[in-house]
Design an enzyme around this catalytic site. Structure first.
Site, PDB file in Angstrom:
ATOM      1  N   LYS A 116      -6.431   9.888  -3.117  1.00 32.73           N
ATOM      2  CA  LYS A 116      -7.023   8.638  -3.595  1.00 32.73           C
ATOM      3  C   LYS A 116      -7.883   8.917  -4.820  1.00 32.73           C
ATOM      4  O   LYS A 116      -8.962   9.469  -4.720  1.00 32.73           O
ATOM      5  CB  LYS A 116      -7.844   7.981  -2.491  1.00 32.73           C
ATOM      6  CG  LYS A 116      -8.010   6.520  -2.793  1.00 32.73           C
ATOM      7  CD  LYS A 116      -8.376   5.721  -1.593  1.00 32.73           C
ATOM      8  CE  LYS A 116      -8.232   4.252  -1.883  1.00 32.73           C
ATOM      9  NZ  LYS A 116      -9.008   3.437  -0.967  1.00 32.73           N
ATOM     10  N   TRP A 134      -4.097   4.897  -4.861  1.00 32.94           N
ATOM     11  CA  TRP A 134      -3.330   5.942  -4.200  1.00 32.94           C
ATOM     12  C   TRP A 134      -2.363   6.690  -5.121  1.00 32.94           C
ATOM     13  O   TRP A 134      -1.741   6.102  -5.994  1.00 32.94           O
ATOM     14  CB  TRP A 134      -2.490   5.349  -3.069  1.00 32.94           C
ATOM     15  CG  TRP A 134      -3.285   4.830  -1.928  1.00 32.94           C
ATOM     16  CD1 TRP A 134      -3.334   3.545  -1.497  1.00 32.94           C
ATOM     17  CD2 TRP A 134      -4.140   5.567  -1.062  1.00 32.94           C
ATOM     18  NE1 TRP A 134      -4.173   3.446  -0.418  1.00 32.94           N
ATOM     19  CE2 TRP A 134      -4.681   4.664  -0.131  1.00 32.94           C
ATOM     20  CE3 TRP A 134      -4.514   6.924  -0.984  1.00 32.94           C
ATOM     21  CZ2 TRP A 134      -5.570   5.052   0.870  1.00 32.94           C
ATOM     22  CZ3 TRP A 134      -5.403   7.311   0.009  1.00 32.94           C
ATOM     23  CH2 TRP A 134      -5.914   6.384   0.920  1.00 32.94           C
ATOM     24  N   GLU A 166      -4.431  -2.555   5.263  1.00 31.69           N
ATOM     25  CA  GLU A 166      -3.934  -3.017   6.572  1.00 31.69           C
ATOM     26  C   GLU A 166      -4.997  -3.774   7.357  1.00 31.69           C
ATOM     27  O   GLU A 166      -4.710  -4.373   8.380  1.00 31.69           O
ATOM     28  CB  GLU A 166      -3.448  -1.812   7.404  1.00 31.69           C
ATOM     29  CG  GLU A 166      -2.139  -1.206   6.934  1.00 31.69           C
ATOM     30  CD  GLU A 166      -2.313  -0.099   5.896  1.00 31.69           C
ATOM     31  OE1 GLU A 166      -3.363  -0.094   5.208  1.00 31.69           O
ATOM     32  OE2 GLU A 166      -1.409   0.748   5.759  1.00 31.69           O
ATOM     33  N   THR A 187       0.850  -1.173   0.000  1.00 31.81           N
ATOM     34  CA  THR A 187       0.000   0.000   0.000  1.00 31.81           C
ATOM     35  C   THR A 187       0.890   1.228   0.000  1.00 31.81           C
ATOM     36  O   THR A 187       2.031   1.158   0.449  1.00 31.81           O
ATOM     37  CB  THR A 187      -0.974  -0.006   1.201  1.00 31.81           C
ATOM     38  OG1 THR A 187      -1.801   1.144   1.122  1.00 31.81           O
ATOM     39  CG2 THR A 187      -0.252  -0.020   2.529  1.00 31.81           C
TER      40      THR A 187
HETATM   41  P1  ADP Z   1      -9.452   0.097   0.050  1.00 30.95           P
HETATM   42  O1  ADP Z   1      -9.342   0.949  -1.182  1.00 30.95           O
HETATM   43  O2  ADP Z   1      -9.734  -1.306  -0.301  1.00 30.95           O
HETATM   44  O3  ADP Z   1     -10.387   0.667   1.042  1.00 30.95           O
HETATM   45  P2  ADP Z   1      -6.789   1.077   0.722  1.00 30.95           P
HETATM   46  O4  ADP Z   1      -5.815   0.585   1.730  1.00 30.95           O
HETATM   47  O5  ADP Z   1      -6.297   1.283  -0.666  1.00 30.95           O
HETATM   48  O6  ADP Z   1      -8.001   0.059   0.750  1.00 30.95           O
HETATM   49  O7  ADP Z   1      -7.414   2.451   1.183  1.00 30.95           O
HETATM   50  C1  ADP Z   1      -7.900   2.636   2.484  1.00 30.95           C
HETATM   51  C2  ADP Z   1      -8.292   4.070   2.686  1.00 30.95           C
HETATM   52  O8  ADP Z   1      -9.259   4.458   1.693  1.00 30.95           O
HETATM   53  C3  ADP Z   1      -8.972   4.352   3.994  1.00 30.95           C
HETATM   54  O9  ADP Z   1      -8.047   4.556   5.046  1.00 30.95           O
HETATM   55  C4  ADP Z   1      -9.761   5.622   3.672  1.00 30.95           C
HETATM   56  O10 ADP Z   1      -8.931   6.769   3.690  1.00 30.95           O
HETATM   57  C5  ADP Z   1     -10.188   5.369   2.247  1.00 30.95           C
HETATM   58  N1  ADP Z   1     -11.511   4.735   2.203  1.00 30.95           N
HETATM   59  C6  ADP Z   1     -11.799   3.430   2.060  1.00 30.95           C
HETATM   60  N2  ADP Z   1     -13.131   3.237   2.042  1.00 30.95           N
HETATM   61  C7  ADP Z   1     -13.707   4.435   2.200  1.00 30.95           C
HETATM   62  C8  ADP Z   1     -15.051   4.903   2.280  1.00 30.95           C
HETATM   63  N3  ADP Z   1     -16.103   4.099   2.172  1.00 30.95           N
HETATM   64  N4  ADP Z   1     -15.235   6.224   2.468  1.00 30.95           N
HETATM   65  C9  ADP Z   1     -14.196   7.065   2.575  1.00 30.95           C
HETATM   66  N5  ADP Z   1     -12.919   6.699   2.493  1.00 30.95           N
HETATM   67  C10 ADP Z   1     -12.661   5.398   2.314  1.00 30.95           C
END
Ligand code: ADP
Length: 544
Positions: free
Chosen positions: A442, A447, A332, A187
């Site tokens: 994001k 990312w 994580e 990540t």
């Molecule tokens: P994923 O994209 O599968 O959620 P990542 O590790 O790439 O996993 O990203 C995690 C981060 O993405 C979270 O810490 C948060 O900042 C953001 N995120 C994930 N889901 C949401 C959601 N439903 N609403 C807002 N932010 C989110």
């Protein structure tokens, strides 16, 4: 007194054995990079996964060693999920959207012994191969007839189907320690290089149980599941494992993630449940809306990775009778942390009130503890108003990044994992993200490192200070915005600044716009106060 129950280890291969025994006739359908639709059954998956385990042994892959995959969602990728982890090595899913320098860094850091790739990624593999010491074996996930031409990989390139042909399907899944590593996913680090999250068989199995539950992702044998979220992105939110556990039909979209292709697949295969980021669903909704289509079978869609806009929830539910499950998670966290499913008393709320609930990221699934804390680490109340740093802990939460040395600080704070998200929690336990304290962007669910963008910009001789922030974007949720303080006398223009990123970062990492400013606000220690800039420029792309 000790309990007197069996100690059966929680192992990834047991999911496949269960699916083969109890759901052997259930279908797995894949759109392939070759362009056609492939279909077979769980019993074929299991048989080919065992053959692949023999292939890995033949290639000399040892328990604990990492095996990379650079692939879309498809049945061969699924076979590797089980062959690699099941035989005791570690499945390392690689994100093809990364810049080649980052991919090379990750492959070296993980010391991948072999990398399997979809033929479409050949150019990426050809660029990566000369930059890494290991691996020296690259396997194209296709058959002889579709093998790509790759002069640069002479002596290193193998063919997936040819390898399978060489082996039989007699393979006993070893009885591993359930705490041994099963898969690895990197990540984006907020500073420095990407960080590897190393899942165990135990954490994966516990996550699978919890994520499959009715108030979580709500999966059953009667479902036809379409994971649009990539298998290289946190194991497609665990859906390949969940589908085996419950015996659901699986539909893999391959590389075709546009609205038209997804819609056709959903209708042709009678998909009931899908999962992906808001950007993907926007493409689907636009396609369906333009043609006045409807969904014949789809009843639920899991939306996460970025906040799900209420307009999207309303459109799915009112126009198409597809229930939206808003979910939050992180690499994580394997990744499921919270899911927004209603409590009984919320069912009698008005439509508008229910949308207010659904805009929240949801409540904890069993196994995830969460808390919000203030600046001094004090726990804040769950009153729906107080917002603070969101911390979590649980059986499928990482405690240390892969390859961290003994001297490296643990990411944990008093045993809790700081998510980098800022949230409030209401008295019903529904968490809502209000901000992000980690300094990343994001975009479309993936990312972008603001630090990397700033570092590149600072290489330009006329740049004095560069600050990159996330600005809201109607299509991609967020896009990078670059703020530049020029050196005195410089006539640097926006076009030239953006062109400077060509070849230095992945194309989609290049900021959409540059704003030249006289100065940037600094804190007491001389650090740029990004919060202030975010407040000021957050809506830059919305008003542009
Ligand atoms: P994923 O994209 O599968 O959620 P990542 O590790 O790439 O996993 O990203 C995690 C981060 O993405 C979270 O810490 C948060 O900042 C953001 N995120 C994930 N889901 C949401 C959601 N439903 N609403 C807002 N932010 C989110």
């Amino acid at each position: 007194m000790q309990g007197l129950m069996m100690q059966q280890p929680l192992l990834v291969a047991s999911l496949l054995a269960h699916a083969e025994r109890h759901h052997g006739g259930q279908e797995i359908v894949s759109r392939r990079v070759e362009g056609d639709i492939h279909r077979y059954r769980y019993r074929d998956l299991a048989q080919r996964a065992r053959r692949m385990a023999n292939v890995l042994e033949g290639l000399g892959v040892k328990p604990g060693e990492r095996v990379g995959t650079l692939a879309w969602n498809g049945y061969r990728h699924m076979e590797l999920y089980f062959a690699v982890s099941g035989s005791g090595s570690v499945l390392h899913t690689l994100n093809p959207r990364l810049h080649v320098d980052q991919l090379a860094y990750i492959i070296e850091h993980a010391e991948d012994r072999v990398v399997f790739f979809d033929a479409t990624f050949l150019p990426l593999i050809e660029s990566v191969a000369p930059r890494v010491k290991s691996p020296k074996v690259f396997v194209a996930m296709t058959d002889r007839a579709h093998m790509p031409q790759a002069n640069d990989l002479t002596g290193m390139l193998m063919c997936y189907e040819d390898l399978l042909e060489l082996h039989d399907d007699v393979f006993e899944w070893p009885l591993l320690d359930e705490n041994s590593a099963s898969s690895l996913c990197y990540t984006s680090g907020t500073t420095g290089n990407p960080k590897g999250v190393l899942y165990s068989h135990r954490s994966t199995l516990l996550h699978t149980y919890a994520a499959a539950l009715p108030d979580s992702l709500n999966c059953s044998a009667r479902d036809v599941i379409l994971p649009v979220v990539p298998m290289f992105h946190v194991n497609a939110w665990g859906l390949p494992y969940i589908a085996c556990m419950v015996g659901a039909k699986l539909v893999f979209p391959g590389p075709a993630l546009d609205g038209k292709s997804l819609y056709e697949l959903i209708e042709a295969e009678q998909v009931t449940l899908s999962a992906g980021v808001p950007t993907v669903w926007q493409g689907l909704l636009t396609h369906v809306g333009e043609r006045q289509e409807t969904f014949a079978s789809m009843r639920r869609t899991i939306i996460g990775g970025a906040p799900c806009p209420t307009a999207m929830t309303a459109q799915f539910q009112e126009r198409y009778q597809v229930d939206v499950l808003h979910a939050w998670g992180m690499t994580e966290l394997s990744p499921v942390g919270t899911v927004c499913s209603f409590k009984p008393h919320q069912l009698s709320l008005s439509t508008e009130e229910r949308y207010t609930v659904q805009a929240k990221q949801g409540r904890s699934v069993f196994g995830i503890d969460m808390k919000i804390v203030g600046p001094d680490g004090e726990a804040l109340p769950w009153d729906g108003h107080a917002a603070g740093d969101l911390l979590v802990r649980g059986q499928w939460v990482t405690r240390q990044y892969f390859g961290a040395g003994d001297g490296d600080a643990s990411p944990l704070r008093d045993g809790w994992f700081p998510t980098g998200d800022v949230a409030k929690i209401d008295p019903d336990g529904f968490m809502q993200i209000t901000d992000r304290s980690k300094d990343v962007i994001k975009s479309g669910g993936e990312w972008i490192s603001s630090t990397d963008i700033e570092n590149v910009a600072c290489l330009h001789p006329e740049v004095a200070t560069a600050v990159c922030i996330a600005a809201r974007h109607p299509k991609w949720d967020e896009r990078p915005l670059l703020l530049i303080v020029k050196k005195p006398g410089s006539a640097l223009g926006g076009g030239e600044m953006l062109a400077f990123f060509d070849g230095r970062v992945a194309k989609w990492w290049t900021p959409d716009a540059v704003v030249f400013v006289e100065s940037v606000p600094l804190g007491a220690t001389g650090k740029v106060l990004k919060n202030q800039l975010r407040d000021q420029y957050r809506d830059y792309y919305l008003s542009a």
